[in-house]
Design an enzyme around this catalytic site. Structure first.
Site, short mmCIF file in Angstrom:
data_model
loop_
_atom_site.label_atom_id
_atom_site.label_comp_id
_atom_site.label_asym_id
_atom_site.label_seq_id
_atom_site.Cartn_x
_atom_site.Cartn_y
_atom_site.Cartn_z
N ASP A 320 0.81 -1.22 0.00
CA ASP A 320 0.00 0.00 0.00
C ASP A 320 0.84 1.26 0.00
OD1 ASP A 320 -2.42 -1.30 -0.13
OD2 ASP A 320 -2.69 -1.38 2.04
N TYR A 404 -9.78 -0.72 3.14
CA TYR A 404 -9.28 -0.59 4.50
C TYR A 404 -8.95 0.86 4.85
CZ TYR A 404 -8.66 -5.27 6.53
OH TYR A 404 -8.87 -6.49 7.12
#
Length: 682
Positions: A320, A404
């Site tokens: 990420d 998320y």
């Protein structure tokens, strides 16, 4: 890395060989880039041959000077370092990728490299995400796969995801995203409840073509919605009375620009579009002597590897930070929602994909929290009865990466303790749950979190880069284990235990794992400074023991995320060694980052050191994690050990007189502020 062309000479007036006009010289060489500097960098870079309307900025950030240049300037022994910016450029239609460093001081281009993609691609662009729907919806094989499931393109939304590297010949040198689909039943329906499982598409985003459709069989799309924001699903609200946190005299910290002072702490608040929040030059005022501890601290990489080997999911491994630049997705934080109390916000200024400055207002939050008892003793001999309240300074940001949401919190305590905590929430990345097999056994790689809805097993592995300056630049790391002593001479009653200290001498020795069975910690000391007892000053890293990367050592992800196979690595400082998985993570075949940094096996005994720490949870999703996940936590702690000559929090003032013994009882027991663990905040 294969370099197609690389130049490092100065280009002088050909590329604006003077400081751009209207760009002020920053007050400090580590100051965050401001909007004018971003515009100036874009102007310089746009003069490159081949820069076109379809050229995009995959990254633009401060290229920090060498640590010793900054320290020399601060000491008055060197000139103000050159102000530099790094830009990564992607031309959308060809995939041409460039890595450029420019000087804002002189207006020159200092380096220019064109990459061929064999050793990774530039980070994924938002514009590439947005193009995915149009690309797949024009592919006959993909439309046929949807039709086989009774779906049309109008019913689905797409999750474009980083591709990893699996040696597929048609993907060599191409920018690839892999695509999963979710049904969305109405405009306010959260699609994560309806995964269209069993099928995925591989897309060349530059050529705008689908290279492969993988159809492993039709699976039922879970029907039940997961709209956690639906009042009907939420149910009647609880009757909770307000908690009001006030500091009538204001906060205890002061802020001047990006520099913060609080209690004995001093540091700079930084921001980077790749790493998000950066803490710089963290030091502690020890009775008038400012003592450095950490020069730079950031979350330099974050890996989310999934454990479902399904034909359409085996590739789910997301970096990420390196692939998506999670700093770009930082939230604008809201008072009373994200942060509570007397808040000081910092805006985050960064570049959009056109190279223009944008501002994330309130991107970083800072506040104080009460944190229970700091120290306390009632002495049976002297009658002394003293108690002090603890508090901590919290510096945090939240970023949303797809499904998320991650909060990263740095805590500074009055006793010199430093903590970093990750808070994980948001929505599970879901699958269709295959159900039990013929023998009644559950599917081994996912949990059923709602009827027919799966939550694949996965990990969240954060890597924090700690550029150390514990009392200076001469540092070393010892691994400390507790050791049982066998019963025998000198230990006749068998009660003895001690500690085993192992100095890590070279980079190659530094790949280490936490071990709760021996209480393993790592002691970072200064090899030239001692405390009043004649022993090295230092800090101890206390890990939160959890599994490292669980994928097979021979797997593609293990090669690409070698940093995640250990909890700790230590390297000798090198300003080009910035990221645990390397500079160009997207589609990299592996071996970049820490494996390359460790290859020379340099000495780490009494050197300028960087410690890389991997931590994070392994997630077997629960039904309670659906439809939105309550916050989960992962953290590590740095505690002073011999850094101070005594308890550094002796000078914390006593609580107000109304906290005197017996006072709370006299007032009906309502003095909740004196209760332990009464911390507040995010």
């Amino acid at each position: 890395m294969t370099i197609l062309e690389s130049t490092h000479e100065h280009h002088g007036h050909e590329h604006h060989g003077h400081r751009p006009e209207h760009v002020a010289v920053p007050a400090h060489p580590l100051a965050n880039l401001d909007a004018d500097e971003i515009r100036a960098a874009r102007t310089i870079v746009s003069g490159l041959p081949g820069f076109a309307e379809t050229t995009r900025f995959a990254y633009l950030g401060l290229e920090e000077p060498h640590k010793r240049e900054v320290l020399a300037w601060e000491a008055g022994e060197g000139a103000l370092p050159d102000r530099r910016v790094r830009a990564m450029l992607l031309e959308l239609t060809s995939g041409r990728s460039e890595d450029v460093v420019v000087s804002l001081t002189t207006g020159e281009i200092l380096s220019h490299t064109v990459l061929d993609g064999s050793d990774g691609q530039l980070p994924v662009l938002l514009e590439e995400f947005e193009a995915i729907g149009d690309i797949v919806n024009e592919d006959a094989a993909w439309l046929a796969a949807l039709a086989l499931r009774g779906l049309t393109p109008e019913q689905v939304v797409y999750a474009p995801l980083s591709a990893g590297h699996y040696g597929f010949p048609e993907e060599a040198g191409r920018r690839i995203l892999r695509v999963l689909a979710f049904r969305m039943d109405h405009p306010k329906d959260h699609p994560w409840a309806h995964p269209v499982d069993g099928v995925s598409a591989y897309v060349d985003v530059a050529a705008r073509t689908v290279t492969r459709v993988v159809d492993a069989g039709v699976m039922a799309v879970p029907a039940e919605h997961g709209n956690f924001d639906d009042p009907e699903l939420q149910g009647p609200p609880l009757d909770l009375k307000p908690i009001v946190i006030t500091q009538p005299e204001g906060p205890s910290f002061t802020v001047e620009g990006e520099e913060v002072r609080w209690a004995n702490w001093r540091f700079r608040v930084g921001f980077d579009p790749r790493e998000g929040l950066v803490l710089r030059q963290l030091s502690f005022d020890d009775q008038g002597r400012e003592r450095p501890i950490i020069y730079r601290a950031s979350v330099d990489e974050m890996l989310v590897p999934y454990g479902d080997p399904s034909p359409v999911r085996f590739w789910q491994n997301y970096f990420d930070t390196g692939e998506y630049l999670f700093g770009r997705f930082s939230n604008s934080l809201a008072l009373g929602c994200d942060c509570v109390g007397e808040i000081r916000y910092f805006d985050a200024v960064l570049s959009d994909e056109l190279g223009n400055p944008i501002t994330i207002e309130n991107g970083i939050c800072m506040h104080e929290e009460d944190f229970g008892t700091l120290w306390k003793h009632g002495d049976m001999y002297t009658g002394s009865n003293e108690v002090r309240r603890s508090r901590r300074l919290v510096i945090s940001f939240f970023t949303t990466v797809g499904n998320y949401d991650y909060g990263f919190y740095w805590y500074l305590y009055l006793d010199g303790t430093i903590e970093c905590e990750a808070k994980l929430t948001g929505i599970l990345f879901t699958s269709a749950y295959p159900g039990r097999d013929a023998d009644g056994a559950d599917y081994p790689y996912a949990s059923e979190v709602a009827p027919g809805l799966g939550g694949p097993y996965h990990q969240h592995l954060f890597n924090v880069r700690l550029d150390l300056t514990v009392d200076g630049l001469s540092n070393a790391v010892d691994e400390i284990d507790v050791r049982r002593v066998p019963m025998g001479p000198g230990n006749e009653y068998g009660n003895a235990f001690t500690k085993q200290v192992t100095r890590l001498r070279t980079e190659g020795e530094s790949g280490r794992r936490a071990d709760g069975s021996v209480g393993r910690t790592w002691f970072i000391s200064n090899t030239e400074a001692t405390n009043r007892l004649g022993r090295p000053t230092g800090y101890v890293l206390h890990p939160q023991e959890a599994p490292v990367l669980l994928a097979d050592d021979a797997s593609s992800i293990a090669k690409r995320a070698a940093f995640a196979q250990q909890h700790v690595h230590v390297t000798k400082y090198d300003p080009v060694e910035k990221y645990a998985a390397g500079d160009f993570v997207h589609q990299h075949p592996g071996g970049a980052g820490l494996p390359a940094y460790l290859a020379d096996d340099a000495s780490i005994d009494g050197e300028d050191l960087v410690l890389w720490h991997t931590f994070g949870p392994t997630h077997f999703p629960r039904p309670e994690d659906w439809p939105v996940m309550p916050v989960d936590y992962a953290k590590f702690t740095l505690k002073p050990y011999g850094f101070f000559d005594r308890n550094p929090a002796l000078n914390v003032p006593a609580p107000a007189a109304h906290c005197a013994p017996g006072e709370a009882h006299e007032h009906g027991g309502h003095d909740h502020a004196s209760h332990d663990h009464g911390h507040h905040g995010n």
